[in-house]
Enzyme design. Sequence first.
Site, PDB file in Angstrom:
ATOM      1  N   ARG A  97       0.802  -1.258  -0.038  1.00 14.97           N
ATOM      2  CA  ARG A  97      -0.113  -0.120  -0.002  1.00 14.97           C
ATOM      3  C   ARG A  97       0.880   1.357  -0.010  1.00 14.97           C
ATOM      4  O   ARG A  97       0.518   2.323  -0.586  1.00 14.97           O
ATOM      5  CB  ARG A  97      -0.857   0.019   1.302  1.00 14.97           C
ATOM      6  CG  ARG A  97      -1.974  -1.059   1.330  1.00 14.97           C
ATOM      7  CD  ARG A  97      -3.020  -1.183   0.266  1.00 14.97           C
ATOM      8  NE  ARG A  97      -3.688  -2.322   0.144  1.00 14.97           N
ATOM      9  CZ  ARG A  97      -3.666  -3.609  -0.248  1.00 14.97           C
ATOM     10  NH1 ARG A  97      -2.415  -3.851  -0.704  1.00 14.97           N
ATOM     11  NH2 ARG A  97      -4.423  -4.387  -0.212  1.00 14.97           N
ATOM     12  N   SER A 141      15.235  14.636   1.593  1.00 18.24           N
ATOM     13  CA  SER A 141      16.453  13.607   1.864  1.00 18.24           C
ATOM     14  C   SER A 141      15.703  12.606   2.357  1.00 18.24           C
ATOM     15  O   SER A 141      14.919  12.492   3.462  1.00 18.24           O
ATOM     16  CB  SER A 141      17.445  14.266   2.657  1.00 18.24           C
ATOM     17  OG  SER A 141      18.361  13.258   3.182  1.00 18.24           O
ATOM     18  N   GLU A 194       2.166   1.692  -3.406  1.00 16.39           N
ATOM     19  CA  GLU A 194       1.000   2.283  -4.385  1.00 16.39           C
ATOM     20  C   GLU A 194       0.601   3.741  -4.100  1.00 16.39           C
ATOM     21  O   GLU A 194       0.506   4.319  -4.839  1.00 16.39           O
ATOM     22  CB  GLU A 194      -0.149   1.386  -3.995  1.00 16.39           C
ATOM     23  CG  GLU A 194      -1.323   1.881  -5.034  1.00 16.39           C
ATOM     24  CD  GLU A 194      -2.597   1.000  -4.365  1.00 16.39           C
ATOM     25  OE1 GLU A 194      -2.591  -0.294  -4.634  1.00 16.39           O
ATOM     26  OE2 GLU A 194      -3.515   1.670  -3.661  1.00 16.39           O
TER      27      GLU A 194
END
Lengths: 146, 146, 146, 146, 146, 146, 146, 146, 146, 146
Positions: free
Chosen positions: C87, C113, C90
């Site tokens: 997830r 960063s 995604e």
Amino acid sequence: MKKIDVTEAIFAIKKEKNLSWESIAKATGMTDVWITSACLGMNSCSEDVADKLVAFLGLSAEAKSALMEYPTKTWDHVIPQDPLIYRLYEVVGVYGPTLKEVIQEKFGDGIMSAIDFSMTVDKEENPKGDRVILTLNGKFLPYKSW
Amino acid sequence: MKKIDVTEAIFAIKKEKNLSWESIAKATGMTDVWITSACLGMNSCSEDVADKLVAFLGLSAEAKSALMEYPTKTWDHVIPQDPLIYRLYEVVGVYGPTLKEVIQEKFGDGIMSAIDFSMTVDKEENPKGDRVILTLNGKFLPYKSW
Amino acid sequence: MKKIDVTEAIFAIKKEKNLSWESIAKATGMTDVWITSACLGMNSCSEDVADKLVAFLGLSAEAKSALMEYPTKTWDHVIPQDPLIYRLYEVVGVYGPTLKEVIQEKFGDGIMSAIDFSMTVDKEENPKGDRVILTLNGKFLPYKSW
Amino acid sequence: MKKIDVTEAIFAIKKEKNLSWESIAKATGMTDVWITSACLGMNSCSEDVADKLVAFLGLSAEAKSALMEYPTKTWDHVIPQDPLIYRLYEVVGVYGPTLKEVIQEKFGDGIMSAIDFSMTVDKEENPKGDRVILTLNGKFLPYKSW
Amino acid sequence: MKKIDVTEAIFAIKKEKNLSWESIAKATGMTDVWITSACLGMNSCSEDVADKLVAFLGLSAEAKSALMEYPTKTWDHVIPQDPLIYRLYEVVGVYGPTLKEVIQEKFGDGIMSAIDFSMTVDKEENPKGDRVILTLNGKFLPYKSW
Amino acid sequence: MKKIDVTEAIFAIKKEKNLSWESIAKATGMTDVWITSACLGMNSCSEDVADKLVAFLGLSAEAKSALMEYPTKTWDHVIPQDPLIYRLYEVVGVYGPTLKEVIQEKFGDGIMSAIDFSMTVDKEENPKGDRVILTLNGKFLPYKSW
Amino acid sequence: MKKIDVTEAIFAIKKEKNLSWESIAKATGMTDVWITSACLGMNSCSEDVADKLVAFLGLSAEAKSALMEYPTKTWDHVIPQDPLIYRLYEVVGVYGPTLKEVIQEKFGDGIMSAIDFSMTVDKEENPKGDRVILTLNGKFLPYKSW
Amino acid sequence: MKKIDVTEAIFAIKKEKNLSWESIAKATGMTDVWITSACLGMNSCSEDVADKLVAFLGLSAEAKSALMEYPTKTWDHVIPQDPLIYRLYEVVGVYGPTLKEVIQEKFGDGIMSAIDFSMTVDKEENPKGDRVILTLNGKFLPYKSW
Amino acid sequence: MKKIDVTEAIFAIKKEKNLSWESIAKATGMTDVWITSACLGMNSCSEDVADKLVAFLGLSAEAKSALMEYPTKTWDHVIPQDPLIYRLYEVVGVYGPTLKEVIQEKFGDGIMSAIDFSMTVDKEENPKGDRVILTLNGKFLPYKSW
Amino acid sequence: MKKIDVTEAIFAIKKEKNLSWESIAKATGMTDVWITSACLGMNSCSEDVADKLVAFLGLSAEAKSALMEYPTKTWDHVIPQDPLIYRLYEVVGVYGPTLKEVIQEKFGDGIMSAIDFSMTVDKEENPKGDRVILTLNGKFLPYKSW
């Protein structure tokens, strides 16, 4: 004894004796980058360097032989994952075509050799944060036509 | 007008006027590596640099705007194919873990930045074949713990 | 003793003593996210933290040394498969270009960063279902031109 | 008119009128992250939001319809290449298993939803360099057994 | 004892005692699909279910603990190869966009959860050849805007 | 006129006339899942269904011919990216070996056909959130030995 | 004892007793192709065949059980490398769309089953070089509409 | 005019004139499989065959020339997706090592040529469902030693 | 004893006795390239060659049998990484289509066999640097039509 | 005019005038392999060769310029698919480690250059079937140590 076994032995000794790559480099008369690559199994030592390395670290005779073998150079991740190594890959991705333009403008049609090649790492002290200076030095090889 | 269109326009003008990246670098006050990367769409120009570039090459106002846009940096081949660029990839593959050892011995746990970063290409004349000197200069960034 | 061995030892002790990451975090003075990542071998401990961790868990002296080693950070699946981790992948795929737009509008051309970086996990109680609050905090690094 | 065409139209207008995502967010009553994702074609607008967006930017009626369509969410590079987006991927790779440990310790066996989900970007001013604060907020979904 | 070891132990006992997944399901009060997935290490058991499973199969106390651990869900072949599993992958490839059209027409913009989810396998006797009836039941999750 | 052109024509008409897949299904006497897959170019229509579809939507004669052609079934992403479709892929990854166990226990050594196959989507209303019911119905094919 | 162990046992016995696949086929009443695939772990034996195979080769009772298990069919190289197997892959690549045209012209929209399937290898003697005759025989499965 | 253009022209004429591959095969004196592969651009026609094909279909002189060109044989999906072609790939995956065993037992160390090769498709009528008979006929090539 | 074990045994003996591939070639009456490939497990020996090899190196009887087995030819890296092997891959990439043009102009439509094939390595002394002369000799196989 | 356009122009003229690569090679004073690679855009012509090629084929002045540009050498299929080119890839896969052994035994630790490199194709007439003789000639480059 394979190169990988020598590498593991060197890491163990290096840790036990609290040695640095710099000290190993000095003892063998090579640069830190090159001797580290040889200890990691990515370059072959001449007999002279192997003798010094074996003497300095207290390695076995079999290790000397393995250090002198010609390595098969392979790596695990086609796209590197460790951040330090990935950043170098990113530089190749982002600046590769730029380097091709600039090198070929200066030298003609050809490439920079990765075989007749050396590399150094230097530290530039800087109040805003020290800087890593990585210098690659490779012979220019012009394309042959025939 | 997108960055790719500006790149094509610059290549056309560069060829027509027989310009070198070196001359473009001088006209803009930047290094040849950096200005080439900006012309290839891999870096954004400050307004000042964009103005000089547009003036020197005779580009349009729309081009200036595109040169100042922040680029999306991508590349086509996950493993580069052109021999000049592949050799750099090979250096990263063969020497990546070596560089990790040597850099982290000198600097501690961290990486060399590819963002706070510069790079130069020099030519070392050599009777056995000229040599390409590629110098990468990146800020060392220590890992933070929290 | 390698980092992976320390990780296995920590998991065994944690299960046996029924400890939580939270308690380990408290004992070491670090956050739960960071100390977990160090226990999983993805960050190196300072000597002080290593000492506390070794004392709290009853680890060996060799483990302390391994905890202080600089890790090579790699992962198994280029595209994660476990649903919790997928997830997050995604989110990066769906919202990556959005974050680039929004961050660069606020900060200029550069990146967040992942090295000068910290992260926390919080629980927001909610009658419709509790919510995970994940906060990433990274230094903005502007691209350098040269 | 497809979502991709609306995205291109929005970028052109945004550039021409020199608008920020922040101003577009205010005009539509949504956050900058969400409205940017909708403008990039990665979320569907309610009719109300589409109306406001069309009015504010001067888009066509056909654009409104496209903005309301349910998107197919895909991305080009399985491993992102642009440094800003890659760093987020790296965080998922390096810290994915850590987050699984910490989230599941706090919440039980389950995941953080990427659907019942929101995200914000904030700027934390800092004399050593400003910091990007990225906050993900997702509903915890426990695994069901049956 | 890891989940994989419990799985191997269960397979050995199941073969020795000539048990079916159906009988294991009955003994634990769960469905055959779910208990099989738990035995294969892809779901975690509640203490109650773990107790029943351990009792029915004669597993060790350590196995109970492993059965209750939260699994990391991964699979070997990104594209499955076994024909039974490949056919399901093929259905997702061929009918994926169709299901997106039909589900989103019925429910709005969102997805079917794979977490708040159950699945059953039934046998439909048929003179032309029995039929497999596979029923997936997942909560609809609407996309959130913010 | 190719299948892809018919698909685009159907989407345009469907939007213009504000039709649902359900209404198209009724007009052709097929289920919504199947007729949608045929409109997306993933199944071939019999002449009778093609006639009804052409009549209902006002398509051309050439479209009828394209609808009757046998499709080449391919998809773009080997691992799907859109969340709705990815969740189905995840189900195959997580539960594939489980389904193999359960189906083969009930039916013997063989597979569920994806050719002699049908599928339906239903909506189960539920106060805690409606549920998607996806039912796959495929002929069991036993492996032949010879 | 797993299928892979039985395969290794069979290879050892076959070499020791200098048996051919042809003789094993005769002893079991199956074809050489099918019995070889079963010995390689790619098909399950009926009890009758397993009994004959165990008797002929002198295998253990545990081997009989493993031979009767339903196999998980997987292979190592997504693109085969051994030249004999690669040539078959090449035939599928070069002639796949041709076979689709010809088969579907003769049979209608559908496929050749790889489950209700058999295959034989014959030798055609030929003065210019003997020829391999490979015959695949699969049930035609028409696509169902619903 | 390239091979791909000739292929498209042939498909258009074949549809317009309602021709079968079988009739095209008869008109050219070749088999249906081979002539289809040549029409799909995967084989080169002799002048004689090209003349007959051009005459039968009413193609241009330029098409004749393209039909006689030597093709570059490539395919789109490294793992085929269309079910008819995938099943053939699956047969190679499942039975590849079996075929290597059986062919090399009958012929010695070598391969079946995919170049000195022919293939036919036949229909076997069967009350339980017609069967596709696919026959591959390739010269055996023994490995040379030197 | 498998081919891989024989390969390891040969390397150990070769190192211990300080033998060259050239001397092994002479002792067996084969070329250095071919006998090396057989020792690496990539070709099968005739009984005569196996006898000579076993006698010369002092291998076991079991090794003789393994040397005569027909190998399964596979390799680890789809894109080779060792620089010596990668350069050959690069030659195939850069010059593949060129070789297709030139070979097919000289020979007609067909290929160079990699089975009825031999290869030699020679050293050409040259004051500017010695040269590797690699000669591939393969039977031309014309495509068959049928 | 890009290299790809010159390639297309050359193919058109070559076909129209019925020229061979051999005749183009003679007219330019280069070998057939090299001039073909230059015409395919994989090498850059010197001005002298470009002049001769332009004169012989009747190309434009713009084509001359494109022929002299330094190429970016890339290829489409990481694993080649056309059988003629694949066989060469297979030779690299099967014999790569063998060539490494033999070359490094004769020359020491280093590689054969693919840049300071030439290649020829010859035809050896043979009553059992003509043979393709492919000769690669590359400078040996020893690894440098430093």
